[in-house]
Design a protein around this motif. Structure first.
Motif: not given
Length: 75
Positions: A49-60
């Motif tokens: 979810l963080i990956d998605d909502k950060s636009g990839g700035q915090v990659p899974f």
């Protein structure tokens, strides 16, 4: 601080602070603060979810690599 925590911290910086970043990510500011400080580790669903909502700035992928290290798993 590991690379996942660094990515989160960078996202916070680019978002204008923890409150704004937490709102964007859909989590509480206190939870985000704990993730950055290493006092709490997000589960896989939250990390995606963080990956998605950060636009990839915090990659899974960073979360996944750090998780493997945390649990002593090598591939």
């Amino acid at each position: 601080m590991n690379s996942y925590q660094s990515a989160l911290a960078r996202h916070v910086e680019l978002s204008g602070g923890q409150t704004a970043a937490a709102e964007k990510l859909g989590i509480r500011q206190a939870t985000l603060s704990r993730y950055i400080a290493g006092r709490r580790w997000p589960g896989s669903v939250m990390a995606r979810l963080i990956d998605d909502k950060s636009g990839g700035q915090v990659p899974f992928a960073i979360w996944q690599a750090e998780s493997l290290k945390r649990y002593g798993i090598s591939l």
